[in-house]
Design a protein around this motif. Structure first.
Motif, PDB file in Angstrom:
ATOM      1  N   PRO A   5      54.349  -3.955 -19.607  1.00 19.76           N
ATOM      2  CA  PRO A   5      53.555  -3.610 -18.418  1.00 19.76           C
ATOM      3  C   PRO A   5      52.476  -2.582 -18.741  1.00 19.76           C
ATOM      4  O   PRO A   5      52.519  -1.884 -19.758  1.00 19.76           O
ATOM      5  N   ALA A   6      51.513  -2.502 -17.843  1.00 16.07           N
ATOM      6  CA  ALA A   6      50.480  -1.469 -17.944  1.00 16.07           C
ATOM      7  C   ALA A   6      50.993  -0.183 -17.305  1.00 16.07           C
ATOM      8  O   ALA A   6      51.850  -0.210 -16.414  1.00 16.07           O
ATOM      9  N   LEU A   7      50.509   0.936 -17.778  1.00 18.98           N
ATOM     10  CA  LEU A   7      50.825   2.238 -17.197  1.00 18.98           C
ATOM     11  C   LEU A   7      49.579   2.750 -16.482  1.00 18.98           C
ATOM     12  O   LEU A   7      48.464   2.638 -17.002  1.00 18.98           O
ATOM     13  N   ALA A   8      49.758   3.291 -15.277  1.00 14.82           N
ATOM     14  CA  ALA A   8      48.626   3.747 -14.472  1.00 14.82           C
ATOM     15  C   ALA A   8      48.335   5.217 -14.776  1.00 14.82           C
ATOM     16  O   ALA A   8      49.253   6.044 -14.836  1.00 14.82           O
ATOM     17  N   PHE A   9      47.052   5.525 -14.968  1.00 12.98           N
ATOM     18  CA  PHE A   9      46.629   6.903 -15.227  1.00 12.98           C
ATOM     19  C   PHE A   9      45.473   7.214 -14.282  1.00 12.98           C
ATOM     20  O   PHE A   9      44.353   6.751 -14.490  1.00 12.98           O
ATOM     21  N   GLU A  10      45.766   7.966 -13.233  1.00 14.21           N
ATOM     22  CA  GLU A  10      44.761   8.329 -12.250  1.00 14.21           C
ATOM     23  C   GLU A  10      44.338   9.784 -12.445  1.00 14.21           C
ATOM     24  O   GLU A  10      45.113  10.605 -12.931  1.00 14.21           O
ATOM     25  N   ASN A  11      43.086  10.077 -12.039  1.00 14.77           N
ATOM     26  CA  ASN A  11      42.631  11.463 -12.071  1.00 14.77           C
ATOM     27  C   ASN A  11      43.528  12.326 -11.202  1.00 14.77           C
ATOM     28  O   ASN A  11      43.972  11.903 -10.127  1.00 14.77           O
ATOM     29  N   GLN A  12      43.811  13.520 -11.659  1.00 11.34           N
ATOM     30  CA  GLN A  12      44.633  14.453 -10.912  1.00 11.34           C
ATOM     31  C   GLN A  12      43.839  15.719 -10.647  1.00 11.34           C
ATOM     32  O   GLN A  12      42.762  15.929 -11.232  1.00 11.34           O
ATOM     33  N   THR A  13      44.340  16.560  -9.761  1.00 16.91           N
ATOM     34  CA  THR A  13      43.619  17.764  -9.373  1.00 16.91           C
ATOM     35  C   THR A  13      43.266  18.586 -10.603  1.00 16.91           C
ATOM     36  O   THR A  13      44.138  19.001 -11.362  1.00 16.91           O
ATOM     37  N   GLY A  14      41.979  18.784 -10.808  1.00 16.98           N
ATOM     38  CA  GLY A  14      41.525  19.603 -11.917  1.00 16.98           C
ATOM     39  C   GLY A  14      41.459  18.890 -13.250  1.00 16.98           C
ATOM     40  O   GLY A  14      41.140  19.519 -14.257  1.00 16.98           O
ATOM     41  N   LEU A  15      41.728  17.582 -13.283  1.00 20.22           N
ATOM     42  CA  LEU A  15      41.757  16.847 -14.543  1.00 20.22           C
ATOM     43  C   LEU A  15      41.028  15.517 -14.385  1.00 20.22           C
ATOM     44  O   LEU A  15      41.308  14.760 -13.453  1.00 20.22           O
ATOM     45  N   GLN A  16      40.096  15.253 -15.290  1.00 16.88           N
ATOM     46  CA  GLN A  16      39.433  13.955 -15.356  1.00 16.88           C
ATOM     47  C   GLN A  16      40.069  13.169 -16.508  1.00 16.88           C
ATOM     48  O   GLN A  16      40.184  13.675 -17.622  1.00 16.88           O
ATOM     49  N   ILE A  17      40.495  11.924 -16.248  1.00 15.19           N
ATOM     50  CA  ILE A  17      41.184  11.097 -17.245  1.00 15.19           C
ATOM     51  C   ILE A  17      40.341   9.853 -17.521  1.00 15.19           C
ATOM     52  O   ILE A  17      39.954   9.135 -16.596  1.00 15.19           O
ATOM     53  N   TYR A  18      40.081   9.606 -18.815  1.00 19.33           N
ATOM     54  CA  TYR A  18      39.280   8.465 -19.229  1.00 19.33           C
ATOM     55  C   TYR A  18      40.108   7.613 -20.186  1.00 19.33           C
ATOM     56  O   TYR A  18      40.140   7.864 -21.392  1.00 19.33           O
ATOM     57  N   PRO A  19      40.827   6.596 -19.676  1.00 18.19           N
ATOM     58  CA  PRO A  19      41.687   5.775 -20.552  1.00 18.19           C
ATOM     59  C   PRO A  19      40.897   4.739 -21.338  1.00 18.19           C
ATOM     60  O   PRO A  19      39.919   4.170 -20.844  1.00 18.19           O
ATOM     61  N   ASP A  20      41.321   4.491 -22.580  1.00 12.81           N
ATOM     62  CA  ASP A  20      40.787   3.400 -23.389  1.00 12.81           C
ATOM     63  C   ASP A  20      41.521   2.109 -23.040  1.00 12.81           C
ATOM     64  O   ASP A  20      42.523   2.115 -22.310  1.00 12.81           O
ATOM     65  N   GLN A  21      41.032   1.000 -23.576  1.00 11.41           N
ATOM     66  CA  GLN A  21      41.722  -0.279 -23.404  1.00 11.41           C
ATOM     67  C   GLN A  21      43.031  -0.250 -24.200  1.00 11.41           C
ATOM     68  O   GLN A  21      43.025   0.098 -25.389  1.00 11.41           O
TER      69      GLN A  21
END
Length: 542
Positions: free
Chosen positions: A291-307
């Motif tokens: 399965p895929a894992l979800a990574f959403e931006n959180q308070t104070g953190l910008q998340i940039y996932p690769d493929q």
């Protein structure tokens, strides 16, 4: 000379490797052991006597090969031994030594031989499953073997069909010998892993083998069939969480590693980039099923996932797969920030129980940016010399009996000092200004409180021909006066790859800036169209 000799010996270090054609066998099977050297050896050879404690060695032979390709010379020596086990269990092929080079030891798993009703049979075919029932998407292993006496001239067999299933060949065609009822059979074996996609009864049709066989002086046509096999495919257990991705496997594990942009920096500041790599390992699943894992931006953190990237490898007990999730994380505010825990439910097919793989929540201590725009501005240039370190402030130097300087020399030295101080002050101001702009660009969130670079812009309208950095600054300035666009989901979606390009060095999608401009220009037109007419007077003049 000593260094050259050491490098020469290292480049030409001898290697010795041990290989076997089958590491999981039954009593009576005959396997081949190959010991391969990347050099020529005429006198020395592996000590196969060490095998006789656990194996019967049926014979051995030696061969060598030399070749020159594009002026590069290479040679190999190979020793081949055929043997059959004396006992069941985990047997060990020891490490061999030839001319100072040592090979790797190997483990062989030996089980009791099955009972074959093959008295006086010249050929027969056998099919088997490693289980009689399995859950939807669970791994099932299918083995197909063809046995024959004599010499096989030719033959053919079609790949098996597994209905509505994902199918992956577990290993290529293998050939070996097996002793049954006192006779040595040649065996061809094929193995498949398949993953049923629908519950119910899955029937695997008999497999047909046709060919020609020479037995003594006779040439015979052969035709053999395997038995029909049936697998009961079970639905997902009711105890498995309804909202979770169904994941049946023999084993699942989660692990992670962290890397900072500056490996020598122990502190984390606003605007720094962290690289987080999460590894999902599975036994009994293909990489495409993980399965895929979800990574959403959180308070104070910008998340940039690769493929995500997947890898898989065939083993004796099924497929081992791996899925890598790599992402850049950039803190946008100082303080104590927490990344949420990652939880993955899975079904253990060996214990028939629900299990959970988890990475605990991660707490990050983030310090203010090193180049904080809120720092006090430098003193005016006229006052800068008073703030300079003493090492840069000229001092009078008295030397005994030194001749006095001429007026021309004094003026020249004074001018040189002024030029040096002026150049240093200008460079200091430019460096601080550049760092301030870069820091503000990296930290500016898209909201009313965004810290916008004071750099003036000549673009009164959205201009897609700007550099991505200037374009991003303009958008932030523009959004301060456009509250209706600040929370626009479509604009937020379009700005995400732009930020990934600026802060994560990802490629900028073609036409992205034009799309953002088109979207920004739409609300302006819409607002004009939606402007309500002025209210008519309650008491119109007559």
């Amino acid at each position: 000379m000593g260094v050259f000799s050491a490098n020469f010996n290292q480049a030409w270090a001898k290697t010795l490797v041990t290989e076997v054609d089958n590491r999981q066998i039954e009593m009576g099977d005959i396997i081949s052991v190959r010991v391969i050297a990347d050099f020529q050896s005429y006198a020395a050879s592996p000590d196969f006597e060490a095998l006789k404690d656990q194996f019967d060695v049926l014979g051995s032979q030696r061969s060598s090969n030399m070749q020159i390709i594009n002026g590069q010379y290479s040679s190999t020596t190979e020793w081949l031994a055929q043997m059959t086990p004396k006992q069941t269990g985990e047997l060990r092929i020891p490490s061999f030594e030839v001319e100072g080079a040592r090979s790797n030891p190997l483990a062989i798993r030996v089980t009791q031989a099955k009972a074959y009703g093959t008295q006086n049979q010249i050929t027969f075919i056998e099919a088997e499953l490693n289980k009689t029932s399995a859950y939807v998407q669970e791994e099932v292993i299918y083995n197909l073997r063809f046995f024959h006496l004599g010499r096989l001239v030719d033959g053919s067999i079609r790949p098996p069909q597994f209905g509505d299933s994902l199918v992956k060949q577990l290993k290529n065609q293998q050939t070996y010998q097996k002793k049954i009822n006192g006779q040595i059979y040649e065996v061809f074996e094929w193995s498949y892993a398949f993953y049923p996609q629908q519950s119910g009864e899955l029937v695997i049709a008999p497999q047909d083998f046709t060919g020609r066989l020479q037995l003594g002086s006779q040439l015979r046509a052969i035709h053999d069939n395997s038995e029909k096999l049936t697998l009961q495919v079970l639905q997902k257990p009711s105890s498995f969480p309804a909202q979770a991705n169904w994941l049946p496997a023999k084993n699942i594990s989660l692990s992670e590693t962290w890397q900072t942009a500056n490996s020598q920096q122990n502190e984390l500041h606003v605007g720094d980039s962290l690289t987080r790599t999460i590894k999902l390992n599975a036994l009994g699943q293909l990489g495409s099923q993980l399965p895929a894992l979800a990574f959403e931006n959180q308070t104070g953190l910008q998340i940039y996932p690769d493929q995500p990237q997947t890898h898989e490898q065939a083993a004796l007990d099924g497929y081992r797969s791996e899925k890598l999730f790599k992402m850049a994380i950039i803190p946008t505010q100082a303080g104590t920030l927490t990344l949420s825990a990652i939880t993955l439910n899975w079904w253990n097919t060996q214990t028939q129980t629900l299990e959970t793989a988890q990475l605990p929540a991660k707490t990050l201590q983030v310090l203010p940016a090193l180049n904080n725009p809120s720092l006090p501005a430098p003193s005016p240039a006229s006052n800068m010399p008073n703030a300079l370190p003493d090492t840069l402030v000229p001092h009078e130097t008295h030397v005994a009996n030194a001749p006095p300087f001429s007026n021309t020399m004094q003026l020249a030295l004074s001018g040189l000092v002024v030029l040096l101080l002026g150049a240093w002050i200008w460079q200091w101001q430019q460096t601080r200004k550049l760092k301030k702009q870069l820091s503000q660009l990296a930290l500016a969130p898209i909201n009313v409180d965004a810290q916008i670079s004071p750099t003036p812009t000549n673009h009164s309208q959205c201009d897609a021909n700007q550099t991505p950095a200037d374009f991003y600054r303009w958008v932030n300035q523009y959004l301060q006066n456009q509250s209706g666009l600040q929370n626009n989901p479509e604009l937020t979606k379009l700005l995400k790859p732009l930020k990934a390009h600026l802060f994560h060095q990802q490629a900028l999608p073609d036409g992205l800036l034009i799309k953002i401009c088109d979207l920004i220009n739409q609300p302006q037109t819409a607002e004009k169209a939606q402007q309500k007419p002025q209210l008519q007077a309650l008491y119109p003049q007559k």
